[in-house]
Design a protein around this motif. Structure first.
Motif, mmCIF file in Angstrom:
data_model
loop_
_atom_site.group_PDB
_atom_site.id
_atom_site.type_symbol
_atom_site.label_atom_id
_atom_site.label_comp_id
_atom_site.label_asym_id
_atom_site.label_seq_id
_atom_site.Cartn_x
_atom_site.Cartn_y
_atom_site.Cartn_z
ATOM 1 N N CYS A 283 0.868 -1.211 0.043
ATOM 2 C CA CYS A 283 0.110 -0.064 -0.139
ATOM 3 C C CYS A 283 0.846 1.095 -0.116
ATOM 4 N N PRO A 284 0.848 1.928 -1.045
ATOM 5 C CA PRO A 284 0.631 1.672 -2.512
ATOM 6 C C PRO A 284 1.027 0.512 -2.932
ATOM 7 N N HIS A 285 0.607 -0.088 -3.906
ATOM 8 C CA HIS A 285 1.098 -1.227 -4.775
ATOM 9 C C HIS A 285 2.657 -1.319 -5.006
ATOM 10 N N CYS A 286 3.127 -2.689 -4.712
ATOM 11 C CA CYS A 286 4.509 -2.927 -4.789
ATOM 12 C C CYS A 286 5.169 -2.536 -6.000
ATOM 13 N N SER A 287 6.369 -1.905 -5.781
ATOM 14 C CA SER A 287 7.281 -1.810 -7.177
ATOM 15 C C SER A 287 8.138 -3.032 -7.236
ATOM 16 N N THR A 288 8.634 -2.963 -8.321
ATOM 17 C CA THR A 288 9.699 -4.253 -8.598
ATOM 18 C C THR A 288 10.863 -4.386 -7.368
ATOM 19 N N ARG A 289 11.186 -3.282 -7.153
ATOM 20 C CA ARG A 289 12.473 -3.190 -6.020
ATOM 21 C C ARG A 289 11.774 -3.883 -4.746
ATOM 22 N N GLU A 290 10.539 -3.422 -4.404
ATOM 23 C CA GLU A 290 9.806 -3.969 -3.225
ATOM 24 C C GLU A 290 9.810 -5.711 -3.274
ATOM 25 N N LEU A 291 9.155 -5.953 -4.625
ATOM 26 C CA LEU A 291 9.284 -7.395 -4.718
ATOM 27 C C LEU A 291 10.594 -8.065 -4.538
ATOM 28 N N ILE A 292 11.576 -7.532 -5.313
ATOM 29 C CA ILE A 292 12.962 -7.887 -5.112
ATOM 30 C C ILE A 292 13.142 -8.320 -3.572
ATOM 31 N N GLU A 293 12.998 -7.074 -2.694
ATOM 32 C CA GLU A 293 13.402 -7.050 -1.284
ATOM 33 C C GLU A 293 12.480 -8.264 -0.503
ATOM 34 N N LEU A 294 11.116 -8.364 -0.883
ATOM 35 C CA LEU A 294 10.454 -9.549 -0.302
ATOM 36 C C LEU A 294 10.893 -10.765 -0.713
ATOM 37 N N ALA A 295 11.199 -11.106 -1.868
ATOM 38 C CA ALA A 295 11.728 -12.247 -2.351
ATOM 39 C C ALA A 295 12.926 -12.878 -1.621
ATOM 40 N N SER A 296 13.754 -11.661 -1.427
ATOM 41 C CA SER A 296 14.817 -12.236 -0.604
ATOM 42 C C SER A 296 14.889 -12.361 0.902
ATOM 43 N N LEU A 297 13.813 -11.725 1.319
ATOM 44 C CA LEU A 297 13.600 -11.974 2.925
ATOM 45 C C LEU A 297 12.732 -13.251 2.950
ATOM 46 N N LEU A 298 12.311 -13.817 2.058
ATOM 47 C CA LEU A 298 11.406 -14.840 2.361
ATOM 48 C C LEU A 298 12.073 -16.028 1.574
ATOM 49 N N LYS A 299 13.222 -15.888 1.071
ATOM 50 C CA LYS A 299 13.985 -17.190 0.532
ATOM 51 C C LYS A 299 14.324 -18.318 1.439
ATOM 52 N N ASP A 300 13.581 -19.426 1.079
ATOM 53 C CA ASP A 300 13.840 -20.713 1.959
ATOM 54 C C ASP A 300 13.308 -20.631 3.144
ATOM 55 N N LYS A 301 12.261 -19.787 3.266
ATOM 56 C CA LYS A 301 11.270 -19.730 4.577
ATOM 57 C C LYS A 301 9.856 -20.142 4.192
ATOM 58 N N LYS A 302 9.255 -20.452 5.241
ATOM 59 C CA LYS A 302 7.678 -20.907 5.236
ATOM 60 C C LYS A 302 7.159 -19.942 6.036
ATOM 61 N N VAL A 303 5.949 -19.182 5.526
ATOM 62 C CA VAL A 303 5.158 -18.426 6.688
ATOM 63 C C VAL A 303 4.268 -18.864 7.511
ATOM 64 N N LYS A 304 3.849 -18.570 8.679
ATOM 65 C CA LYS A 304 2.960 -19.310 9.645
ATOM 66 C C LYS A 304 1.660 -18.431 9.754
ATOM 67 N N ARG A 305 1.800 -17.248 9.334
ATOM 68 C CA ARG A 305 0.634 -16.425 9.461
ATOM 69 C C ARG A 305 0.329 -15.916 8.138
ATOM 70 N N GLU A 306 -0.960 -15.391 7.557
ATOM 71 C CA GLU A 306 -1.297 -15.073 6.285
ATOM 72 C C GLU A 306 -0.442 -13.913 6.063
ATOM 73 N N LEU A 307 0.185 -13.884 4.706
ATOM 74 C CA LEU A 307 1.005 -12.796 4.258
ATOM 75 C C LEU A 307 0.603 -12.528 2.908
ATOM 76 N N TRP A 308 -0.193 -11.223 2.692
ATOM 77 C CA TRP A 308 -0.610 -10.913 1.542
ATOM 78 C C TRP A 308 0.104 -9.687 0.973
ATOM 79 N N ILE A 309 0.411 -9.697 -0.424
ATOM 80 C CA ILE A 309 1.228 -8.588 -0.945
ATOM 81 C C ILE A 309 0.455 -8.256 -2.241
ATOM 82 N N CYS A 310 0.316 -6.945 -2.269
ATOM 83 C CA CYS A 310 -0.532 -6.476 -3.315
ATOM 84 C C CYS A 310 0.119 -5.716 -4.371
ATOM 85 N N THR A 311 0.022 -5.800 -5.587
ATOM 86 C CA THR A 311 0.759 -5.108 -6.570
ATOM 87 C C THR A 311 -0.193 -5.215 -7.649
ATOM 88 N N SER A 312 0.366 -4.467 -8.832
ATOM 89 C CA SER A 312 -0.514 -4.414 -10.144
ATOM 90 C C SER A 312 -0.263 -5.697 -11.002
#
Ligand code: F3S
Length: 384
Positions: A283-312
């Motif tokens: 919020c506002p919708h993710c940019s490419t840079r933000e998706l890159i950061e999220l992909a790196s933070l979540l690498k090889d991990k499993k979420v235990k609660r709901e995680l929703w990411i909004c983008t265009s």
């Protein structure tokens, strides 16, 4: 307001009822705000898309319109991911209405891009382009970061401008209204969600004034996006400048009125996260840079609660590989919608966000508690 012969013909109804209605809206606005004439726009961005916000009355209003828009036009987020709405827990009845809204807009020639970040699409506005955009965070970004010019349009006036191809010349289309009136001196090193918190504080203090910021740190573009979105939500700031950063800052002299914001005021926004059952980012919708950061933070991990990411949808398509990595963690990347305008989040207890704007809107519009945290903390929370 002066009208050309052709504009007068439209106003008199010689080009049909839809264009007449559109021209009436623009003339009424122009008269109220003292515009001298209509000026051509490069694009329109139209709010009033989620069935949750416009309901049947809004759907009926747009269904009566005919014809086609004459400039590139996009939509604000809808109430659901137009493809994966079932995964969001959206009812068939809501989905049916939402799809009708999108179909109706698209029959008017409006692109099916439902996003609050139209500046990530092709043909992003350029410096001094005149626009008619209605999403407040996008208005702020276009005016402040890109140096384009738009008032904070309502859904109907943006749609009217899209159908006519022009907007009344007043407000932020004029140099004199773009001058900063208050200097905001910010003490401390800011990063990530600090900019959203700063935006909430400043918007609440200055209403619709134009501020000039003096910062100790150089923000990323995503941080500027967050700052503007929050100021537009807690106040009605549609344009800001940042010394040595935004394109128009050096054109104006320093305002006499000053406000100092100290870091402890920003820190005061962060609180306990114990009962969070969903984390929503974008919020506002993710940019490419933000998706890159999220992909790196979540690498090889499993979420235990709901995680929703909004983008265009456009950014999601462009970043397919990143989305795949993010979703491998169990997180979901939704597009066309967001946590605020969708009814899907209403069943949760507490939502953690990294956005000042979402932090303000969630309690009122979704009826759940909102917790502000930085992106790293948001990810830490879903992993525990
Ligand atoms: Fe966009 Fe929804 Fe936030 S429309 S700015 S993600 S409230």
């Amino acid at each position: 307001m002066y009208l050309t012969r052709e504009e007068e013909r439209i106003y008199e109804g010689e080009r049909g009822t839809t264009l007449q209605k559109a021209m009436e809206i623009l003339v009424a606005l122009g008269d109220i705000y003292g515009a001298d004439k209509l000026i051509p726009i490069k694009s329109a961005q139209i709010a009033g898309v989620s069935y949750k916000t416009i309901g049947d009355a809004g759907l009926d209003w747009i269904s009566e319109l005919e014809g086609k828009v004459v400039v590139p036009s996009t939509l604000n987020p809808a109430g659901m991911d137009l493809v994966r709405w079932k995964e969001m827990g959206i009812s068939e009845e809501f989905a049916l209405k939402q799809k009708r809204i999108i179909r109706t807009y698209s029959q008017l020639g409006i692109a099916r891009d439902c996003t609050c970040t139209p500046y990530y699409l092709e043909n992003s506005p350029r410096y001094r382009d005149n626009l008619a955009w209605s999403e407040s965070s996008a208005v702020s970004y276009a005016n402040s970061v890109l140096g384009a010019r738009t008032n904070r349009e309502g859904g109907p006036s943006a749609l009217a401008a899209a159908l006519i191809g022009s907007t009344p010349r007043y407000g932020y289309h004029l140099d004199e209204n773009r001058e900063p009136k208050v200097l905001i001196q910010v003490e401390g090193e800011l990063k990530d969600s600090d900019y959203g918190a700063l935006g909430v504080i400043v918007g609440g203090m200055i209403g619709d004034m134009v501020p000039l910021f003096r910062l100790e740190t150089k923000p990323f573009l995503d941080e500027l996006k967050a700052l503007g979105a929050a100021m537009a939500a807690s106040g009605a700031v549609a344009l800001y400048h940042i010394e040595n950063i935004t394109p128009e800052a050096r054109r104006y002299k320093e305002p006499e009125e000053r406000i100092t914001i100290e870091y402890h005021q920003i820190r005061g926004f962060y609180e306990d996260n114990s009962d969070v059952d969903i984390v929503a980012l974008g919020c506002p919708h993710c940019s490419t840079r933000e998706l890159i950061e999220l992909a790196s933070l979540l690498k090889d991990k499993k979420v235990k609660r709901e995680l929703w990411i909004c983008t265009s949808r456009a950014v999601k398509t462009r970043c397919r590989h990143l989305v795949k990595k993010i979703e491998a963690s169990g997180a979901r990347v939704f597009c066309d919608t967001c946590m605020v305008v969708s009814p899907a989040c209403e069943g949760f207890k507490a939502m953690m966000v990294n956005s000042g704007k979402a932090h303000i809107y969630i309690p009122n519009l979704c009826k759940l508690r909102s917790v502000l945290a930085n992106t790293q903390e948001c990810i830490r929370t879903v992993l525990t």
